[in-house]
Design a protein around this motif. Structure first.
Motif: not given
Length: 137
Positions: A38-51, A79-93
């Protein structure tokens, strides 16, 4: 779902909302319910852009990269990193291509690889900020 009952799982902009340990449990559950091959396909935001924006001192376009206004506090370049890292409490990783692939491999998926944007799965509006991978049980 019963063990080994699912052919494919697609996850888009979800895993960054889980802590590392929650993400590990999610991947364990994916492995449990996926059929053999079976296949697991994933898409996540790229934190490298902000870093990279922080490291280079080149600011990102706020209208393109900081669309969730409650999370955007642009007082300095960190704050570019803070935006991606925390997203107002929505992001955890945060993810980059390397750690996304490694996390899948270490969890027990095989044939882990980057993949390109798939218009049949992925949202075009998020392509500019996303990284993609697929793996097999």
């Amino acid at each position: 779902f019963p063990d080994g009952s699912v052919t494919m799982i697609y996850s888009s902009h979800f895993m960054e909302h889980l802590s590392f340990n929650e993400g590990q449990r999610f991947l364990e559950e994916c492995l449990r319910v996926l059929k053999k091959d079976g296949i697991f396909s994933v898409c996540v935001p790229n934190a490298k852009i902000y870093i990279d924006a922080y490291s280079s001192g080149k600011p990102l376009d706020p209208e393109k990269y900081f669309v969730h206004k409650p999370a955007f506090n642009h007082t300095s370049s960190i704050d570019s990193i803070n935006y991606m890292a925390y997203m107002d409490g929505h992001h955890k990783y945060m993810f980059d291509q390397e750690n996304l692939l490694k996390i899948l491999e270490l969890k027990g998926f095989r044939n882990v690889e980057s993949r390109d944007f798939d218009p049949n799965l992925d949202l075009q509006v998020r392509d500019f900020e996303s990284i993609y991978a697929k793996a097999v049980k």
